[in-house]
Design a protein around this motif. Structure first.
Motif, PDB file in Angstrom:
ATOM      1  N   SER A  93      67.890  48.254  25.057  1.00  0.00           N
ATOM      2  CA  SER A  93      68.763  49.431  25.016  1.00  0.00           C
ATOM      3  C   SER A  93      68.042  50.667  25.528  1.00  0.00           C
ATOM      4  O   SER A  93      66.808  50.709  25.625  1.00  0.00           O
ATOM      5  N   ILE A  94      68.824  51.687  25.808  1.00  0.00           N
ATOM      6  CA  ILE A  94      68.296  52.945  26.314  1.00  0.00           C
ATOM      7  C   ILE A  94      67.402  53.614  25.285  1.00  0.00           C
ATOM      8  O   ILE A  94      66.471  54.346  25.640  1.00  0.00           O
ATOM      9  N   GLU A  95      67.643  53.341  24.010  1.00  0.00           N
ATOM     10  CA  GLU A  95      66.836  53.956  22.956  1.00  0.00           C
ATOM     11  C   GLU A  95      65.363  53.555  23.057  1.00  0.00           C
ATOM     12  O   GLU A  95      64.479  54.294  22.626  1.00  0.00           O
ATOM     13  N   ASN A  96      65.103  52.363  23.611  1.00  0.00           N
ATOM     14  CA  ASN A  96      63.730  51.895  23.773  1.00  0.00           C
ATOM     15  C   ASN A  96      63.357  51.791  25.248  1.00  0.00           C
ATOM     16  O   ASN A  96      62.497  50.998  25.625  1.00  0.00           O
ATOM     17  N   ASP A  97      64.056  52.600  26.096  1.00  0.00           N
ATOM     18  CA  ASP A  97      63.808  52.597  27.545  1.00  0.00           C
ATOM     19  C   ASP A  97      63.950  51.213  28.155  1.00  0.00           C
ATOM     20  O   ASP A  97      63.299  50.877  29.145  1.00  0.00           O
ATOM     21  N   PHE A  98      64.808  50.387  27.532  1.00  0.00           N
ATOM     22  CA  PHE A  98      65.142  49.055  28.036  1.00  0.00           C
ATOM     23  C   PHE A  98      63.933  48.119  28.107  1.00  0.00           C
ATOM     24  O   PHE A  98      63.927  47.159  28.887  1.00  0.00           O
ATOM     25  N   LYS A  99      62.940  48.370  27.283  1.00  0.00           N
ATOM     26  CA  LYS A  99      61.811  47.438  27.164  1.00  0.00           C
ATOM     27  C   LYS A  99      62.145  46.391  26.109  1.00  0.00           C
ATOM     28  O   LYS A  99      62.908  46.656  25.180  1.00  0.00           O
ATOM     29  N   VAL A 100      61.558  45.210  26.245  1.00  0.00           N
ATOM     30  CA  VAL A 100      61.772  44.151  25.256  1.00  0.00           C
ATOM     31  C   VAL A 100      60.523  44.059  24.385  1.00  0.00           C
ATOM     32  O   VAL A 100      59.396  44.219  24.863  1.00  0.00           O
ATOM     33  N   SER A 101      60.731  43.826  23.101  1.00  0.00           N
ATOM     34  CA  SER A 101      59.598  43.705  22.186  1.00  0.00           C
ATOM     35  C   SER A 101      59.360  42.242  21.830  1.00  0.00           C
ATOM     36  O   SER A 101      60.256  41.394  21.969  1.00  0.00           O
ATOM     37  N   ALA A 102      58.156  41.963  21.369  1.00  0.00           N
ATOM     38  CA  ALA A 102      57.822  40.607  20.941  1.00  0.00           C
ATOM     39  C   ALA A 102      58.737  40.159  19.807  1.00  0.00           C
ATOM     40  O   ALA A 102      59.167  39.001  19.756  1.00  0.00           O
TER      41      ALA A 102
END
Length: 391
Positions: free
Chosen positions: A149-158
């Motif tokens: 999502s945009i809230e996390n700058d579209f990064k994926v977390s482990a």
């Protein structure tokens, strides 16, 4: 009608279930209209550098029109190996760990066909390029979305990945810099993802077609992370960084146990990539670094202007670290992505791609390619602002 049903029964169930590309639908519609500013199709607005075109012409003049080796010209594979080692610290043998493909798109297809059995689950980080889920489905795999999502700058977390893993999970498909969001993953985040990959013994398909188009920090290639080379199939190509979309030239790199199986499929499906395109690619990867850097500088300037302008007219938009896309939120308008894109095209003649075609996580956004002139971008912003005010 009965005859039509009879003919349909002869079609593959899998191919009937997938939908045509949502990107092409808007591009085709825009092509029928006049005075349209297209921010839709993801390709550079630069022409392939002259020295690259000249190399292809010279190969024709020399009569180099026969098949190459199935895996591609050995000179090109050697150049790819040297380039990846120098630029991204990944080492592959040109003899048995690199296959030259018909675009990165064929590389994705080869990687999936060589690794997926029916019922295997493939985790796909979304929003993502439109071909991933359909290609997984066509080989009998089960695509499983991991939303960003945009809230996390579209990064994926482990942790996002770990939540989706089941006993059927076999592969995770990632692409950074990302299409459509332009998101990038810093090394520390990729290291955490790598720990999950190792923990659950997964295989990673890393689509790095936009690797060179990283604006704020150097790209980190996934197989360069400790312990990931043997667990990764790397997919890339020449289309984006070298402005060679129409040449259809890509490559896959992987440990020999994967590369030799992908080569078998490639032998039967394609024989080899275009000989003329391979000579062009050899020149591009060997002698076009200066032209590529000039393009990157121009893209960075356009990115900064366009994202700043979108925010000024009221659209929330994260700063994309790579590729050449902005992915602003249009949720404040209360229109769906499809509605927004269709109305914008019809009323203001600006073509964008609705975010939902890139997966569920793309709803509420639109993809805007800033790989067009500053003049076009300036006019597009004016039209989008007018459109928003009139909603």
């Amino acid at each position: 009608m009965s005859m039509q049903k009879g003919h349909q029964s002869k079609l593959s169930d899998a191919v009937q279930r997938i939908q045509p590309s949502g990107i092409r639908r808007f591009f085709d519609l825009a092509s029928t209209m006049e005075n349209v500013i297209s921010l839709g199709v993801g390709e550079p607005d630069f022409t392939t550098p002259w020295n690259v075109r000249e190399a292809s012409i010279a190969s024709l003049e020399r009569g180099m029109t026969s098949y190459t080796a199935n895996a591609g010209l050995i000179e090109l594979r050697e150049a790819i190996a040297e380039y990846l080692s120098r630029q991204f610290y990944t080492n592959y043998s040109p003899e048995n760990e690199i296959v030259v493909t018909v675009g990165a798109s064929e590389g994705i297809d080869l990687a999936l066909r060589a690794t997926i059995n029916p019922g295997d689950e493939v985790l796909i980080v979304e929003p993502c390029f439109v071909s991933y889920a359909p290609l997984v489905s066509l080989v009998g795999g089960v695509p499983i979305s991991i939303l960003t999502s945009i809230e996390n700058d579209f990064k994926v977390s482990a942790s996002d990945i770990e939540k989706k893993i089941t006993q059927k999970t076999k592969v995770i498909l990632i692409s950074f810099p990302n299409n459509p969001t332009g998101a990038v993953m810093p090394k520390e985040d990729l290291v955490e993802v790598a720990s999950v990959v190792r923990k659950y013994d997964l295989l990673v398909l890393s689509d790095e077609i936009y690797a060179e188009l990283s604006y704020d920090e150097s790209h980190v290639s996934f197989p360069s992370i400790e312990g990931m080379w043997e667990r990764t199939i790397l997919i890339s190509g020449f289309s984006k960084a070298f402005a060679m979309t129409g040449w259809r030239l890509g490559y896959v790199c992987a440990p020999e146990m994967y590369a030799k199986e992908m080569l078998k499929i490639h032998q039967y499906a394609m024989m080899c990539a275009s000989t003329m395109a391979q000579y062009a690619a050899l020149e591009a990867i060997t002698n076009s670094q200066e032209e590529m850097q000039e393009m990157i500088v121009s893209y960075r300037q356009r990115r900064n202007f366009f994202v700043k302008s979108l925010k000024e007219i009221g659209l929330d938009c994260h700063l994309p670290g790579g590729a050449f896309y902005a992915f602003p939120s249009i949720k404040e308008t209360s229109l769906s992505s499809e509605e927004f894109a269709e109305k914008l095209l019809k009323e203001e003649k600006v073509a964008v791609v609705p975010g939902n075609v890139f997966g569920e996580g793309g709803e509420g956004h639109i993809r805007c390619s800033y790989a067009t002139s500053m003049e076009q971008l300036e006019e597009a912003v004016k039209r989008i602002e007018r459109f928003i005010k009139n909603i």
